[in-house]
Design an enzyme around this catalytic site. Sequence first.
Site, PDB file in Angstrom:
ATOM      1  N   GLU A  34     -46.301 -64.781 -10.941  1.00 28.82           N
ATOM      2  CA  GLU A  34     -45.092 -64.395 -11.679  1.00 28.82           C
ATOM      3  C   GLU A  34     -45.463 -63.335 -12.704  1.00 28.82           C
ATOM      4  OE1 GLU A  34     -41.571 -65.249 -11.641  1.00 28.82           O
ATOM      5  OE2 GLU A  34     -41.826 -63.500 -12.926  1.00 28.82           O
ATOM      6  N   CYS A  42     -32.654 -68.123 -13.871  1.00 30.05           N
ATOM      7  CA  CYS A  42     -31.857 -69.230 -14.413  1.00 30.05           C
ATOM      8  C   CYS A  42     -32.352 -69.641 -15.797  1.00 30.05           C
ATOM      9  CB  CYS A  42     -31.900 -70.415 -13.456  1.00 30.05           C
ATOM     10  SG  CYS A  42     -31.038 -71.844 -14.091  1.00 30.05           S
ATOM     11  N   CYS A  47     -28.524 -69.121 -16.200  1.00 30.76           N
ATOM     12  CA  CYS A  47     -27.808 -70.387 -16.472  1.00 30.76           C
ATOM     13  C   CYS A  47     -28.096 -70.989 -17.837  1.00 30.76           C
ATOM     14  CB  CYS A  47     -28.163 -71.456 -15.444  1.00 30.76           C
ATOM     15  SG  CYS A  47     -28.736 -70.887 -13.859  1.00 30.76           S
ATOM     16  N   LYS A  50     -27.270 -68.719 -20.964  1.00 28.20           N
ATOM     17  CA  LYS A  50     -25.806 -68.528 -20.855  1.00 28.20           C
ATOM     18  C   LYS A  50     -25.061 -69.782 -21.308  1.00 28.20           C
ATOM     19  CE  LYS A  50     -23.662 -69.984 -17.669  1.00 28.20           C
ATOM     20  NZ  LYS A  50     -23.505 -69.558 -16.298  1.00 28.20           N
ATOM     21  N   TYR A 176     -18.670 -63.970 -11.523  1.00 27.45           N
ATOM     22  CA  TYR A 176     -19.085 -65.024 -12.456  1.00 27.45           C
ATOM     23  C   TYR A 176     -19.545 -64.448 -13.801  1.00 27.45           C
ATOM     24  CZ  TYR A 176     -20.037 -68.679  -8.834  1.00 27.45           C
ATOM     25  OH  TYR A 176     -19.979 -69.619  -7.858  1.00 27.45           O
ATOM     26  N   ILE A 177     -20.473 -63.486 -13.736  1.00 28.73           N
ATOM     27  CA  ILE A 177     -21.127 -63.040 -14.964  1.00 28.73           C
ATOM     28  C   ILE A 177     -20.127 -62.328 -15.879  1.00 28.73           C
ATOM     29  CG2 ILE A 177     -22.947 -61.551 -15.905  1.00 28.73           C
ATOM     30  CD1 ILE A 177     -24.635 -62.199 -13.442  1.00 28.73           C
ATOM     31  N   GLU A 180     -17.603 -64.948 -17.290  1.00 31.56           N
ATOM     32  CA  GLU A 180     -18.229 -65.894 -18.225  1.00 31.56           C
ATOM     33  C   GLU A 180     -18.560 -65.203 -19.542  1.00 31.56           C
ATOM     34  OE1 GLU A 180     -20.212 -69.242 -15.270  1.00 31.56           O
ATOM     35  OE2 GLU A 180     -21.541 -67.754 -16.159  1.00 31.56           O
ATOM     36  N   ARG A 197     -11.823 -53.548 -10.994  1.00 32.63           N
ATOM     37  CA  ARG A 197     -11.413 -52.447 -10.099  1.00 32.63           C
ATOM     38  C   ARG A 197     -10.249 -52.889  -9.217  1.00 32.63           C
ATOM     39  NH1 ARG A 197     -16.165 -52.212  -5.467  1.00 32.63           N
ATOM     40  NH2 ARG A 197     -15.940 -54.390  -4.934  1.00 32.63           N
ATOM     41  N   ASP A 318     -32.247 -66.349  -4.108  1.00 33.73           N
ATOM     42  CA  ASP A 318     -31.366 -65.173  -4.136  1.00 33.73           C
ATOM     43  C   ASP A 318     -31.885 -64.016  -3.280  1.00 33.73           C
ATOM     44  OD1 ASP A 318     -30.011 -66.695  -5.945  1.00 33.73           O
ATOM     45  OD2 ASP A 318     -30.011 -65.226  -7.561  1.00 33.73           O
ATOM     46  N   THR A 326     -28.843 -71.641  -8.461  1.00 36.00           N
ATOM     47  CA  THR A 326     -30.120 -72.315  -8.722  1.00 36.00           C
ATOM     48  C   THR A 326     -30.336 -73.581  -7.883  1.00 36.00           C
ATOM     49  OG1 THR A 326     -30.414 -71.408 -10.904  1.00 36.00           O
ATOM     50  CG2 THR A 326     -31.367 -73.575 -10.553  1.00 36.00           C
ATOM     51  N   GLU A 457      -8.664 -88.572 -13.692  1.00 37.27           N
ATOM     52  CA  GLU A 457      -7.848 -89.538 -12.938  1.00 37.27           C
ATOM     53  C   GLU A 457      -6.776 -88.827 -12.104  1.00 37.27           C
ATOM     54  OE1 GLU A 457      -5.210 -92.251 -15.030  1.00 37.27           O
ATOM     55  OE2 GLU A 457      -5.112 -90.889 -16.747  1.00 37.27           O
TER      56      GLU A 457
HETATM   57  P1  NDP Z   1     -20.618 -61.286  -8.201  1.00 38.72           P
HETATM   58  O1  NDP Z   1     -21.233 -60.900  -6.936  1.00 38.72           O
HETATM   59  O2  NDP Z   1     -20.269 -62.699  -8.448  1.00 38.72           O
HETATM   60  O3  NDP Z   1     -19.285 -60.449  -8.504  1.00 38.72           O
HETATM   61  C1  NDP Z   1     -19.272 -59.092  -8.664  1.00 38.72           C
HETATM   62  C2  NDP Z   1     -17.849 -58.586  -8.567  1.00 38.72           C
HETATM   63  O4  NDP Z   1     -17.762 -57.360  -9.273  1.00 38.72           O
HETATM   64  C3  NDP Z   1     -17.428 -58.278  -7.152  1.00 38.72           C
HETATM   65  O5  NDP Z   1     -16.900 -59.415  -6.522  1.00 38.72           O
HETATM   66  C4  NDP Z   1     -16.410 -57.164  -7.341  1.00 38.72           C
HETATM   67  O6  NDP Z   1     -15.110 -57.731  -7.473  1.00 38.72           O
HETATM   68  C5  NDP Z   1     -16.784 -56.522  -8.671  1.00 38.72           C
HETATM   69  N1  NDP Z   1     -17.354 -55.184  -8.433  1.00 38.72           N
HETATM   70  C6  NDP Z   1     -18.239 -54.806  -7.482  1.00 38.72           C
HETATM   71  N2  NDP Z   1     -18.501 -53.484  -7.583  1.00 38.72           N
HETATM   72  C7  NDP Z   1     -17.775 -53.032  -8.624  1.00 38.72           C
HETATM   73  C8  NDP Z   1     -17.625 -51.760  -9.233  1.00 38.72           C
HETATM   74  N3  NDP Z   1     -18.282 -50.698  -8.791  1.00 38.72           N
HETATM   75  N4  NDP Z   1     -16.783 -51.668 -10.306  1.00 38.72           N
HETATM   76  C9  NDP Z   1     -16.118 -52.733 -10.765  1.00 38.72           C
HETATM   77  N5  NDP Z   1     -16.215 -53.960 -10.230  1.00 38.72           N
HETATM   78  C10 NDP Z   1     -17.045 -54.114  -9.169  1.00 38.72           C
HETATM   79  O7  NDP Z   1     -21.627 -60.716  -9.259  1.00 38.72           O
HETATM   80  P2  NDP Z   1     -22.120 -61.202 -10.666  1.00 38.72           P
HETATM   81  O8  NDP Z   1     -22.903 -60.043 -11.161  1.00 38.72           O
HETATM   82  O9  NDP Z   1     -21.008 -61.716 -11.514  1.00 38.72           O
HETATM   83  O10 NDP Z   1     -23.034 -62.473 -10.327  1.00 38.72           O
HETATM   84  C11 NDP Z   1     -24.185 -62.355  -9.563  1.00 38.72           C
HETATM   85  C12 NDP Z   1     -24.619 -63.697  -9.015  1.00 38.72           C
HETATM   86  O11 NDP Z   1     -25.018 -64.571 -10.066  1.00 38.72           O
HETATM   87  C13 NDP Z   1     -23.556 -64.409  -8.230  1.00 38.72           C
HETATM   88  O12 NDP Z   1     -23.894 -64.315  -6.888  1.00 38.72           O
HETATM   89  C14 NDP Z   1     -23.617 -65.830  -8.693  1.00 38.72           C
HETATM   90  O13 NDP Z   1     -24.037 -66.652  -7.655  1.00 38.72           O
HETATM   91  C15 NDP Z   1     -24.654 -65.905  -9.768  1.00 38.72           C
HETATM   92  N6  NDP Z   1     -24.097 -66.542 -10.959  1.00 38.72           N
HETATM   93  C16 NDP Z   1     -23.624 -67.823 -10.909  1.00 38.72           C
HETATM   94  C17 NDP Z   1     -23.092 -68.424 -12.015  1.00 38.72           C
HETATM   95  C18 NDP Z   1     -22.572 -69.810 -11.960  1.00 38.72           C
HETATM   96  O14 NDP Z   1     -22.836 -70.518 -10.999  1.00 38.72           O
HETATM   97  N7  NDP Z   1     -21.797 -70.247 -12.942  1.00 38.72           N
HETATM   98  C19 NDP Z   1     -23.016 -67.712 -13.286  1.00 38.72           C
HETATM   99  C20 NDP Z   1     -23.506 -66.372 -13.242  1.00 38.72           C
HETATM  100  C21 NDP Z   1     -24.029 -65.828 -12.105  1.00 38.72           C
HETATM  101  P3  NDP Z   1     -13.854 -57.023  -6.747  1.00 38.72           P
HETATM  102  O15 NDP Z   1     -14.294 -56.723  -5.348  1.00 38.72           O
HETATM  103  O16 NDP Z   1     -12.776 -58.056  -6.843  1.00 38.72           O
HETATM  104  O17 NDP Z   1     -13.590 -55.784  -7.513  1.00 38.72           O
END
Ligand code: NDP
Length: 463
Positions: A34, A42, A47, A50, A176-177, A180, A197, A318, A326, A457
Amino acid sequence: MEYDYDLFVIGAGSGGLAASKRAASYGAKVAIAEGDLVGGTCVIRGCIPKKLMVYASKFSHLYEDAVGYGWSKVESHLNWEHLITAVDKEVNRLSQLHIDYLEKAGVELFKSRASILDPHTVEVDGRKVTADKILIAVGGEAVKPNVPGMEYAITSREIFHLKEQPKHIAIIGAGYIAVEFACIMYGLGSQVTLFLRGDRILKGFDEDIRTSIQEGMAQHGIRIICNIEGKSIEQVPEGLKVSFKEKVTDSAITADAVLVAIGRVPNLGKLGLENAGVEVVTCEDEDLPRLHGYSVNCAIGVDEYSRTSQPNIFAVGDCTNRINLTPVAIGEGRAFADTEFGNNPRKFNHENVASAVFTQPEAATVGLSESEAKRKLGDAVQIYRARFRPMFHSLTGADEKTLVKLVVDKNTDRVLGAHMVGEYAAEVIQGVAIAVNMGATKKDFDATVGIHPSTAEEFVTLR
Ligand code: NDP
């Protein structure tokens, strides 16, 4: 042939750590490399930090809610430096804990990046070491769109180390990110503008979940600008100017920080995959199970046993872009170790993986969304749904709504999906996920006595 190790693991994140310890428990001689802090995304920049920030962000809402219960108004503000330092200290403690666990398990740690030289040799710490099997668990990294000035934007990697709390943060993304952090930063007191978008957040989730969270976020005060095309980011005296096209109109806002969260890609650079004939699948040829709109970027191609195109090289987590969570990476890592070193061949089950979105309101989900179920079963889908003001808010006066929803197969009465938006959704859905995984029917849910008064419930009283 004699090798230095039975297993060499590249990447000490969730998947790599779980696999290396499990393999060592079977008596295998294991090493792990590493180049960053031990713990992976994570623990270090995902995670864990966050969720700590989610906790921090909830107090402002609670201070407001308390007034309805008779508490005097609380005037409080956040000490950002204190929070960031405390979170960082906890991250470092956990990272050290993982190093201790490795030591206890007898796994040798190389604090350095490793790259593959041939199917049985890796280069690490300036040395060549050999291994019978290699496991790649290198995770992913955030991508940025190709827009001028993107160098001024941060990703989720940097947000945990901002020196000052941005007064106004612009967030680009819909996953998600992005959502959140929009809620975290808003709860911590920043003004937040979220750029989509499209017109909806969280593509791939159940439509009711998407709508409920988005409405809740907007109602709290997060500004959500939809259907935008990013144009540029420029440094100006007031901060960072984000220029964008909204439908057909050119607009701009100025913020103190811009967070980009538009997806993550496997971290495959300088890994030497080509030296060992490990194939990478691309957007076109990818045929991996995908849920919840996970991004479709190139990833290491693996079979159900996480085996790559090179029979003695495996990959989990990933970097394989199956379900990027995770617990999934951990499950894949352990299944690999059981199969290859524990004489217990088994596949990790990617069905019915529950997940949560730690927004405010929080959401969690397991199984099929309504539209996925209808795609599979057509009209044979029955939806049970309730949307109500949770009891906690009967005195706060806040217009918060909780949503619970079951997706049921009419033919078999099986519950195919369970979804919730509201306080403690993750805690509630974790329990419901056991029932869904066991194949529970709606009748089984109905035959379960509820805990009263609770939100959970509602799942056993839906009509
Ligand atoms: P995600 O893959 O979840 O979502 C990214 C979204 O951003 C796309 O679905 C798209 O939505 C939008 N996007 C893509 N390209 C563009 C662009 N050029 N401009 C604007 N919007 C765009 O990515 P994240 O970065 O949020 O998360 C990455 C990974 O981290 C996820 O796979 C998830 O598994 C993990 N994660 C999990 C969490 C949890 O379990 N709570 C928390 C945080 C991360 P659209 O097509 O609708 O525009």
